[in-house]
Design a protein around this motif. Structure first.
Motif, PDB file in Angstrom:
ATOM      1  N   HIS A  35     155.988  64.262   3.024  1.00 39.69           N
ATOM      2  CA  HIS A  35     157.055  65.085   2.440  1.00 39.69           C
ATOM      3  C   HIS A  35     156.610  65.698   1.111  1.00 39.69           C
ATOM      4  N   ILE A  36     155.385  66.229   1.129  1.00 43.47           N
ATOM      5  CA  ILE A  36     154.820  66.898  -0.035  1.00 43.47           C
ATOM      6  C   ILE A  36     154.981  68.403   0.145  1.00 43.47           C
ATOM      7  N   ARG A  37     155.497  69.069  -0.842  1.00 45.51           N
ATOM      8  CA  ARG A  37     155.688  70.514  -0.757  1.00 45.51           C
ATOM      9  C   ARG A  37     154.337  71.219  -0.868  1.00 45.51           C
ATOM     10  N   LYS A  38     154.119  72.173   0.007  1.00 45.86           N
ATOM     11  CA  LYS A  38     152.841  72.885   0.083  1.00 45.86           C
ATOM     12  C   LYS A  38     153.041  74.344  -0.298  1.00 45.86           C
TER      13      LYS A  38
ATOM     14  N   LEU B 131     145.320  69.147   5.622  1.00 42.46           N
ATOM     15  CA  LEU B 131     146.335  69.298   4.581  1.00 42.46           C
ATOM     16  C   LEU B 131     147.739  69.417   5.155  1.00 42.46           C
ATOM     17  N   ASN B 132     147.919  70.252   6.152  1.00 45.60           N
ATOM     18  CA  ASN B 132     149.257  70.497   6.678  1.00 45.60           C
ATOM     19  C   ASN B 132     149.933  69.231   7.207  1.00 45.60           C
ATOM     20  N   PRO B 133     149.302  68.465   8.102  1.00 48.47           N
ATOM     21  CA  PRO B 133     149.992  67.273   8.605  1.00 48.47           C
ATOM     22  C   PRO B 133     150.200  66.198   7.544  1.00 48.47           C
ATOM     23  N   GLU B 134     149.256  66.075   6.594  1.00 48.33           N
ATOM     24  CA  GLU B 134     149.442  65.054   5.554  1.00 48.33           C
ATOM     25  C   GLU B 134     150.623  65.413   4.658  1.00 48.33           C
TER      26      GLU B 134
END
Length: 206
Positions: A159-162, A151-154
């Motif tokens: 440029h997706i806010r997590k 999840l983190n690298p994708e």
């Protein structure tokens, strides 16, 4: 667990849990056989099983198929390994939409409030930096890979806010080996770089 493996006394040794709920998570992602060097995985299934921490009973479940953007066509190996068909991912939603849908699922159980964006962190910020540990739940995973290596690298690439609550997880593999004093040979589950040592401090060691 309310009873330890090998405990024949029948006496419950269940301790008060640090969270009220656990979200069991196990991503499936695109893959090849073998993965080329530098291969970038994309999540294709986002399933969550919500457990009540007091009795470990299932409260609810959700399964979301995610349509990969950069590798829209699954390899035959990926389909055989995951059991996920091309038709299922073609009918899936984007990772951004999946994150918002999971937020809605959590909100429906009173675990989060407000909009998804209200829970997102700034680039380079960790949940522990905010001084706010008010969530009543944590994700539960088999090792650090799902959240830290998928999840983190994708999210960073796209440029997706997590949301900050994705930085809170319980590493079941680590706890199982620690509890049973099992020596883990080879590379560490946590790949001991600085960031991972920091994230590992979020694991529940009880």
């Amino acid at each position: 667990m309310s009873k330890r493996i090998g405990d024949e006394s029948g006496e419950s040794v269940h301790k008060k849990q640090p969270y009220e709920y656990y979200c069991v998570l196990d991503f499936e992602a695109t893959c090849e056989e073998p993965n080329p060097e530098g291969y970038e995985h994309e999540i294709i299934e986002f399933p969550v099983v919500l457990l009540n921490a007091s009795d470990l009973k299932v409260k609810d479940t959700i399964q979301i198929f995610v349509k990969p953007r950069d590798k829209p066509h699954l390899s035959d190996f990926c389909t055989r390994l995951t059991g996920i068909s091309q038709q299922q991912v073609d009918a899936g939603i984007s990772l951004t939409a999946a994150l918002h849908k999971i937020h809605g699922f959590l909100a429906s159980h009173g675990l989060v409030e407000g909009k998804y964006e209200d829970h997102c962190l700034k680039p380079g910020q960790y949940h522990s930096d905010t001084g706010s540990w008010q969530y009543k739940f944590a994700f539960l995973t088999d090792g650090p890979w799902d959240l830290w290596r998928f999840l983190n690298p994708e999210c960073q690439r796209k440029h997706i806010r997590k949301a900050g609550y994705y930085d809170m997880w319980v590493n079941v593999r680590y706890l199982f080996c620690e509890y049973h004093e099992i020596h883990r040979s080879g590379p560490s589950d946590d790949d001991d770089d600085d960031d991972n040592r920091r994230e590992r401090s979020h694991n529940i060691k009880r």
